[in-house]
Design an enzyme around this catalytic site. Structure first.
Site, short mmCIF file in Angstrom:
data_model
loop_
_atom_site.label_atom_id
_atom_site.label_comp_id
_atom_site.label_asym_id
_atom_site.label_seq_id
_atom_site.Cartn_x
_atom_site.Cartn_y
_atom_site.Cartn_z
CD GLU A 154 -3.16 -1.01 1.89
OE1 GLU A 154 -4.15 -0.76 1.17
OE2 GLU A 154 -3.19 -1.08 3.13
CD GLU A 177 -3.70 -6.50 3.72
OE1 GLU A 177 -3.02 -5.49 3.92
OE2 GLU A 177 -3.56 -7.22 2.70
#
Length: 262
Positions: free
Chosen positions: A118, A138
């Site tokens: 990210e 995730e």
């Protein structure tokens, strides 16, 4: 590079080389997973970079030879997030560098997953070593990426590849990342920072106002604010579920998670 067993507590270091700043995530013993303290140091380093008119380019890398960054340290941060998905944290993470209009180079020295990927999506030019891997795992642990990946990744690489990364939670290789345009170049480890500095020098030799304007137009033209808001609200709802507590708990206990879908 610093030895992989150095600095278990972690820090973010900043070195200045003329008009280029090198920011390093320095916690190699933990794959450069950032603690809350490191996260704030990272944000402070880039705030300073954005404000300093004598700096043109930033290089972001990780310490050691194994990992660029594996995201937030789940044991130190996830309880804060699942307790209520604090807005101030989401406001920062979802915008990783999206309000900085100076160029940022990502020098990926190894594993680049979860929050590490990210962060990388907030950079502009990216080079990686051959053993680097890129992924967002995730969903395997009952949570969703909350740092802008649902917004940025489908805009940066082909849709099907972005969905593969987001939905399957499995990493892709450096070669695959190069093929789909997630990184610009693959270089040998001993050339990584030298090559990053070569690119930074080229960028710094261009007219600085024109370079910053070009990036600002490109970033603001994507109109990311509303998509970022959508990600915050939907991801926040997931963080408040039982599964979001079970996944990280299973991760830290090194066992398969048992999800209940609630």
């Amino acid at each position: 590079m610093k030895p992989d067993n150095a600095n278990e507590d972690g820090q973010v270091t900043v070195e200045r080389h003329g008009r280029v700043t090198v920011v390093t995530l320095d916690r190699p013993a933990k794959h450069n997973a950032y603690t809350p303290e490191m996260f704030h140091q990272l944000m402070a380093a880039f705030d300073e970079f954005a404000r300093d008119d004598d700096l043109d380019v930033a290089i972001l890398t990780g310490a050691g030879e194994k990992s660029f960054c594996t995201g937030a340290d789940l044991g130190k941060t996830i309880t804060k997030l699942t307790a209520g998905a604090p807005r101030h944290f989401a406001d920062i993470t979802k915008r990783f560098f999206s309000d900085i209009y100076k160029p940022i180079i990502g020098a990926v020295n190894g594993l680049c997953v979860a929050g590490g990927l990210e962060i990388l999506q907030g950079t502009d030019l990216r080079i990686a070593v051959p053993h680097a891997k890129f992924g967002l795992g995730e969903v395997r642990w009952g949570i969703t990426p909350g740092g802008g990946s649902h917004v940025r990744l489908p805009r940066q690489i082909p849709w099907a590849v972005a969905m593969e990364i987001l939905l399957m939670g499995r990493p892709i290789s450096a070669q695959r990342a190069y093929e789909v345009g997630l990184v610009n170049e693959i270089v040998e480890p001993d050339r990584l920072l030298d090559r990053a500095m070569e690119i930074a020098t080229t960028l710094s030799s261009n007219a600085p106002l024109a370079v910053r304007a070009a990036k600002e137009i490109a970033v603001r033209g994507m109109q990311l604010e509303m998509p970022f808001e959508l990600e915050y609200y939907i991801s926040g709802a997931v963080l408040r579920t039982e599964d979001a507590k079970e996944g990280p708990r299973a991760f830290t206990e090194k066992r398969p998670p048992v999800y209940k879908g609630r």
